[in-house]
Design an enzyme around this catalytic site. Structure first.
Site, PDB file in Angstrom:
ATOM      1  N   ARG A   1       0.867  -1.179   0.000  1.00 53.13           N
ATOM      2  CA  ARG A   1       0.000   0.000   0.000  1.00 53.13           C
ATOM      3  C   ARG A   1       0.907   1.234   0.000  1.00 53.13           C
ATOM      4  O   ARG A   1       2.030   1.194   0.525  1.00 53.13           O
ATOM      5  CB  ARG A   1      -0.889   0.025   1.242  1.00 53.13           C
ATOM      6  CG  ARG A   1      -1.843  -1.149   1.391  1.00 53.13           C
ATOM      7  CD  ARG A   1      -2.631  -1.021   2.678  1.00 53.13           C
ATOM      8  NE  ARG A   1      -3.614  -2.087   2.847  1.00 53.13           N
ATOM      9  CZ  ARG A   1      -3.397  -3.216   3.528  1.00 53.13           C
ATOM     10  NH1 ARG A   1      -2.216  -3.421   4.104  1.00 53.13           N
ATOM     11  NH2 ARG A   1      -4.345  -4.135   3.648  1.00 53.13           N
TER      12      ARG A   1
ATOM     13  N   LYS B   1      -2.362  -2.250   7.945  1.00 52.86           N
ATOM     14  CA  LYS B   1      -3.542  -1.755   8.638  1.00 52.86           C
ATOM     15  C   LYS B   1      -3.672  -2.426  10.003  1.00 52.86           C
ATOM     16  O   LYS B   1      -3.356  -3.600  10.163  1.00 52.86           O
ATOM     17  CB  LYS B   1      -4.807  -2.031   7.809  1.00 52.86           C
ATOM     18  CG  LYS B   1      -4.919  -1.168   6.561  1.00 52.86           C
ATOM     19  CD  LYS B   1      -6.252  -1.395   5.871  1.00 52.86           C
ATOM     20  CE  LYS B   1      -6.429  -0.455   4.686  1.00 52.86           C
ATOM     21  NZ  LYS B   1      -7.725  -0.664   4.016  1.00 52.86           N
TER      22      LYS B   1
ATOM     23  N   HIS C   1      -2.584   2.465  -5.972  1.00 57.95           N
ATOM     24  CA  HIS C   1      -3.222   1.190  -5.663  1.00 57.95           C
ATOM     25  C   HIS C   1      -3.358   0.301  -6.895  1.00 57.95           C
ATOM     26  O   HIS C   1      -3.508  -0.917  -6.766  1.00 57.95           O
ATOM     27  CB  HIS C   1      -4.592   1.440  -5.036  1.00 57.95           C
ATOM     28  CG  HIS C   1      -4.853   0.582  -3.836  1.00 57.95           C
ATOM     29  ND1 HIS C   1      -4.088   0.642  -2.691  1.00 57.95           N
ATOM     30  CD2 HIS C   1      -5.793  -0.380  -3.604  1.00 57.95           C
ATOM     31  CE1 HIS C   1      -4.552  -0.224  -1.811  1.00 57.95           C
ATOM     32  NE2 HIS C   1      -5.579  -0.863  -2.337  1.00 57.95           N
TER      33      HIS C   1
ATOM     34  N   ARG D   1      -0.735  -2.260  -6.818  1.00 53.45           N
ATOM     35  CA  ARG D   1      -1.041  -3.341  -5.878  1.00 53.45           C
ATOM     36  C   ARG D   1      -2.068  -4.304  -6.490  1.00 53.45           C
ATOM     37  O   ARG D   1      -1.933  -5.528  -6.356  1.00 53.45           O
ATOM     38  CB  ARG D   1      -1.567  -2.720  -4.578  1.00 53.45           C
ATOM     39  CG  ARG D   1      -1.971  -3.696  -3.491  1.00 53.45           C
ATOM     40  CD  ARG D   1      -2.245  -2.882  -2.218  1.00 53.45           C
ATOM     41  NE  ARG D   1      -3.049  -3.583  -1.239  1.00 53.45           N
ATOM     42  CZ  ARG D   1      -2.566  -4.363  -0.278  1.00 53.45           C
ATOM     43  NH1 ARG D   1      -1.257  -4.572  -0.194  1.00 53.45           N
ATOM     44  NH2 ARG D   1      -3.366  -4.931   0.604  1.00 53.45           N
TER      45      ARG D   1
ATOM     46  N   HIS E   1      -4.192  -8.836   3.963  1.00 52.98           N
ATOM     47  CA  HIS E   1      -5.640  -8.767   4.131  1.00 52.98           C
ATOM     48  C   HIS E   1      -6.054  -9.559   5.364  1.00 52.98           C
ATOM     49  O   HIS E   1      -5.619 -10.699   5.554  1.00 52.98           O
ATOM     50  CB  HIS E   1      -6.364  -9.343   2.907  1.00 52.98           C
ATOM     51  CG  HIS E   1      -6.323  -8.455   1.718  1.00 52.98           C
ATOM     52  ND1 HIS E   1      -6.521  -8.911   0.427  1.00 52.98           N
ATOM     53  CD2 HIS E   1      -6.115  -7.121   1.604  1.00 52.98           C
ATOM     54  CE1 HIS E   1      -6.436  -7.903  -0.418  1.00 52.98           C
ATOM     55  NE2 HIS E   1      -6.186  -6.802   0.272  1.00 52.98           N
TER      56      HIS E   1
ATOM     57  N   TYR F   1      -9.877 -10.567  -6.389  1.00 57.65           N
ATOM     58  CA  TYR F   1      -8.881 -10.610  -7.458  1.00 57.65           C
ATOM     59  C   TYR F   1      -9.048 -11.847  -8.325  1.00 57.65           C
ATOM     60  O   TYR F   1      -8.629 -11.859  -9.474  1.00 57.65           O
ATOM     61  CB  TYR F   1      -7.470 -10.571  -6.865  1.00 57.65           C
ATOM     62  CG  TYR F   1      -7.147  -9.256  -6.208  1.00 57.65           C
ATOM     63  CD1 TYR F   1      -6.890  -8.118  -6.967  1.00 57.65           C
ATOM     64  CD2 TYR F   1      -7.093  -9.136  -4.823  1.00 57.65           C
ATOM     65  CE1 TYR F   1      -6.603  -6.903  -6.355  1.00 57.65           C
ATOM     66  CE2 TYR F   1      -6.799  -7.934  -4.211  1.00 57.65           C
ATOM     67  CZ  TYR F   1      -6.560  -6.827  -4.982  1.00 57.65           C
ATOM     68  OH  TYR F   1      -6.283  -5.624  -4.373  1.00 57.65           O
TER      69      TYR F   1
END
Length: 310
Positions: free
Chosen positions: A165, A189, A256, A259, A282, A291
């Site tokens: 990210r 995150k 992004h 990514r 994730h 994806y």
């Protein structure tokens, strides 16, 4: 902010709510603050000046209001998720006696309210020409400073080669790199740490950049100093990264997108979904699963374009 509005926001105890989000990133807390404040302002206009007076019907009405005004389904879903988190916190506080409603009991008005349905937009995957321009800097002027060329190439290689990210890339320190092990340590995150492999081109690009970094950095390059710095010698910001891509890109591109391309290329070439989930950081495999839809769509497009019987 006027006195009446400030009083209304005090009734929502936003500072206390944000203080409860101890595991959330600064960006997440900022988004929640904005989303809840926006709803509080709207709710006041329809007669619910305090969170205790908000009804489920009003939450549904708000979702419809956002949709009518052109908000994307993903945005509406995010705003509703913020409200669920907020009202869940309010209910827990009321149950613990820390916050009591005027009726003595607070219920969660978001229960039973569904997000807008639909798949939403699929992630954008960069084409070969777009990726080549970003990685090789084909749009750059020949007289660019060597440090800038080296830094920009290293930035793009890490965004694509490791699927970082943009916030993770900007947060990297000199100590984040382990070039001997071909890996980089990333804080994602929720302040979750993960170790991501470095591609061979990334290693070459990072070595070239670190050799020139001292020319502009406002520090000594110790382990805690930022890996990437801007032209003023300070830590690179997400805005700086977008400018780098704007200079190299043949089409408007967001960080992004690199990514997205990283993840899709891995799945196109047979990578395990769980492995890609770990690489991307994730929390849920469901996030990574989108994806697979991109990969299937790409395969279908290739089939229709190439097979003589399609």
């Amino acid at each position: 902010m006027g006195g009446t509005r400030a009083t209304a926001f005090r009734d929502w105890h936003l500072d206390e709510f944000l203080g409860s989000l101890t595991s959330a990133s600064d960006n997440t807390r900022s988004a929640y603050a904005s989303d809840v404040a926006q709803f509080a302002e709207w709710a006041a206009d329809v007669g619910a000046k305090k969170p205790e007076s908000v009804t489920r019907a009003q939450v549904k009405q708000y979702v419809a209001h956002l949709t009518r005004h052109g908000q994307a389904k993903r945005t509406v879903a995010r705003k509703l998720a913020a409200l669920r988190r907020y009202f869940g916190w309010m209910v827990r506080n009321a149950a613990n006696g820390q916050r009591a409603s005027s009726k003595g009991k607070l219920s969660n008005p978001t229960l039973g309210v569904r997000s807008p349905t639909g798949d939403g937009r699929l992630p954008r995957v960069l084409g070969p020409d777009q990726l080549d321009a970003l990685l090789n800097g084909s749009q750059l002027d020949n007289d660019d400073e060597p440090w800038r060329l080296a830094r920009d190439t290293a930035v793009v290689e890490l965004l694509y080669g490791s699927g970082l990210r943009v916030s993770e890339l900007c947060a990297l320190t000199v100590a984040s790199l382990d070039l001997k092990a071909a890996a980089v340590t990333v804080w994602g995150k929720g302040s979750k740490e993960r170790r991501v492999p470095l591609s061979p081109p990334s290693i070459v690009a990072v070595r070239e950049w670190t050799g020139l970094r001292g020319e502009i950095a406002n520090d000594k390059g110790t382990t805690r100093d930022p890996l990437f710095v801007n032209g003023r010698g300070n830590r690179l910001t997400p805005r700086d990264v977008r400018r780098i891509l704007d200079r190299r890109s043949i089409d408007p591109t967001h960080p992004h997108a690199l990514r997205h391309t990283f993840a899709t290329h891995l799945l196109d070439n047979g990578a395990d979904l769980r492995a890609v989930q770990e690489l991307l950081g994730h929390a849920s495999v469901a996030t990574t699963q989108r994806y697979t839809h991109v990969s299937k769509e790409r395969l279908q497009t290739a089939y229709l374009a190439s097979h003589p019987r399609a």
